[in-house]
Design an enzyme around this catalytic site. Structure first.
Site, PDB file in Angstrom:
ATOM      1  N   ARG A  48       7.841  -8.835  15.172  1.00 55.95           N
ATOM      2  CA  ARG A  48       8.404  -7.659  14.629  1.00 55.95           C
ATOM      3  C   ARG A  48       7.423  -6.603  15.112  1.00 55.95           C
ATOM      4  NH1 ARG A  48       7.591  -4.658  10.010  1.00 55.95           N
ATOM      5  NH2 ARG A  48       8.924  -3.040   9.822  1.00 55.95           N
ATOM      6  N   HIS A  79       0.779  -1.316   0.057  1.00 53.03           N
ATOM      7  CA  HIS A  79       0.102   0.045   0.040  1.00 53.03           C
ATOM      8  C   HIS A  79       0.912   1.357  -0.045  1.00 53.03           C
ATOM      9  CE1 HIS A  79       1.150  -0.374   4.285  1.00 53.03           C
ATOM     10  NE2 HIS A  79       0.942   0.867   4.240  1.00 53.03           N
ATOM     11  N   HIS A 114       4.797   0.081  -0.416  1.00 52.25           N
ATOM     12  CA  HIS A 114       5.406  -0.508   0.851  1.00 52.25           C
ATOM     13  C   HIS A 114       4.574  -1.730   1.304  1.00 52.25           C
ATOM     14  CE1 HIS A 114       3.822   2.706   3.002  1.00 52.25           C
ATOM     15  NE2 HIS A 114       3.668   2.112   4.064  1.00 52.25           N
TER      16      HIS A 114
HETATM   17  O1  LIG Z   1       5.314  -2.457   9.659  1.00 51.00           O
HETATM   18  C1  LIG Z   1       5.798  -1.825   9.024  1.00 51.00           C
HETATM   19  O2  LIG Z   1       7.050  -1.560   8.724  1.00 51.00           O
HETATM   20  C2  LIG Z   1       5.039  -0.902   8.029  1.00 51.00           C
HETATM   21  C3  LIG Z   1       3.600  -0.390   8.805  1.00 51.00           C
HETATM   22  C4  LIG Z   1       3.046   0.585   7.618  1.00 51.00           C
HETATM   23  O3  LIG Z   1       3.316   0.498   6.515  1.00 51.00           O
HETATM   24  C5  LIG Z   1       1.821   1.333   8.135  1.00 51.00           C
HETATM   25  O4  LIG Z   1       1.539   1.202   9.191  1.00 51.00           O
HETATM   26  O5  LIG Z   1       1.253   2.069   7.201  1.00 51.00           O
HETATM   27 FE   LIG Z   2       2.427   2.062   5.465  1.00 49.28          FE
END
Ligand SMILES: O=C(O)CCC(=O)C(=O)O
Ligand SMILES: [Fe+2]
Length: 374
Positions: A299, A232, A289
């Site tokens: 994580r 997204h 991403h």
């Molecule tokens: O967990 C991540 O590295 C990405 C989180 C993310 O893209 C978001 O919360 O919009």
């Molecule tokens: Fe994000």
């Protein structure tokens, strides 16, 4: 205080039954409902193993006199960069990470007391984008928009105020850093304080809105087939992301595929969001991403989602448009854009586009529907 972002989701509630929020620790094997294939992923690339990529996301030291120039280059070519020497105390990052770990470590029944309502923004739940996919994501989330007080009272009836204080301090530090990064980013486009009236009388972006998104990705028995958070772009001006020491964030690099953004001690990841993409008339494209998961390690990430004041219409800056560069996007408020995103997801940016680009550049999300990557 009700969040000003709340209105955006009223028209597009996400009805996700809590059965989707499972106790991940109970699985020895990945259930079918969590197995992603190429067809399940709009980016046409399932999680898969790490492939070797020579290029890496720029790391910029904010105390470097050339930081502004480097940020401009990173925004143009990557849409993402990491910053060091950013001024946010490392103790605050540690404490906030620990606080969010305490939250996700609570028993599921306790977490559900702070569940996000279908048309709400704040609270515990699966990713909002989950409704666009038939497969489930291997993650849980907690969103704070405004004050977390009511939800934290539910979660920690005894010591909620300690957690509220931590979040408040984190929000303050993020707000300061976001304002600084905004001026560096805009400065790299030749934009000055006179050009952005909505930055306020002191040009400190005090009236902007923001939300904090905590994401938790448990260790996963079959990480190559699971998806932590699907691809997204963020609907923000910019996002400041802290990740713990487990890697998992990947960004899409034109012509290369998915590139992992490795955690660096004390570093923060900055994503260009869709609203900066619009403001810059596509010169700084928002970055696609996603988050993949790990077999042995959990994580955690904390995203500060930063946007303009609610009443401000974001449109391509007049200094960046002209006869040979017509404005590519129509003006939108953050709320309007969030509503568009809730309806069209990765097509949201093209749905507010008013004219085809002259320079042959395409929105990453359009592209993403045509090209196989990975
Ligand atoms: O967990 C991540 O590295 C990405 C989180 C993310 O893209 C978001 O919360 O919009
Ligand atoms: Fe994000």
């Amino acid at each position: 205080m009700p969040s000003r972002l709340t209105d955006a989701f009223r028209a597009h509630p996400v009805h996700l039954h809590h059965k989707h929020l499972l106790d991940f620790t109970s699985f020895q094997e990945l259930p079918d409902s969590y197995k992603w294939t190429q067809l399940d992923d709009h980016a046409h690339c399932p999680p898969g193993g790490d492939s070797f990529v020579a290029e890496s996301v720029p790391v910029i030291d904010l105390s470097d006199p050339n930081a502004l120039k480097k940020i401009g280059h990173a925004c143009k070519t990557w849409g993402v960069f990491q910053v060091t020497n950013h001024g946010v105390p490392s103790t605050l990052l540690d404490i906030t990470e620990k606080a969010s770990m305490s939250l996700f470590s609570l028993p599921i029944q306790q977490k559900l007391k702070a569940a996000r309502l279908p048309d709400g923004v704040s609270g515990y739940g699966v990713a909002r984008i989950a409704s666009f996919f038939s497969k489930l994501m291997w993650s849980e989330g907690f969103t704070v928009a405004g004050s977390p007080l009511e939800h934290f009272r539910q979660l920690w009836p005894q010591d909620y105020s300690k957690f509220c204080d931590i979040i408040e301090e984190y929000q303050l530090e993020m707000q300061k850093l976001a304002a600084r990064l905004m001026w560096l980013t805009l400065g790299s486009l030749g934009i000055t304080r006179e050009d952005i009236k909505w930055a306020g009388p002191k040009s400190d972006f005090k009236e902007t809105s923001a939300a904090l998104q905590f994401n938790y990705y448990p260790a996963c028995p079959d990480p190559d087939r699971a998806m932590g958070l699907a691809a997204h772009t963020d609907s923000t001006l910019l996002t400041i992301l802290y990740q713990n020491s487990t890697s998992g964030l990947q960004v899409l690099r034109e012509g290369t595929g998915w590139v992992t953004v490795p955690p660096i001690p004390g570093g923060l990841v900055i994503n260009v969001g869709d609203l900066l993409h619009i403001l810059s008339n596509g010169l700084y494209p928002s970055v696609l991403h996603r988050a993949v998961v790990n077999r042995t390690k959990h994580r955690l990430s904390m995203a500060y989602l930063y946007g303009p004041p609610p009443s401000v219409k974001i449109s391509p800056l007049s200094k960046l448009v002209g006869p040979s560069q017509p404005p590519l996007y129509r003006p939108v408020t953050w709320n309007e854009y969030l509503g568009t995103k809730a309806k069209h997801f990765n097509k949201a940016l093209s749905s507010v586009r008013v004219c085809a680009p002259l320079n042959g550049f395409v929105d990453v999300n359009d592209h993403n529907n045509r090209v196989k990557v990975g």
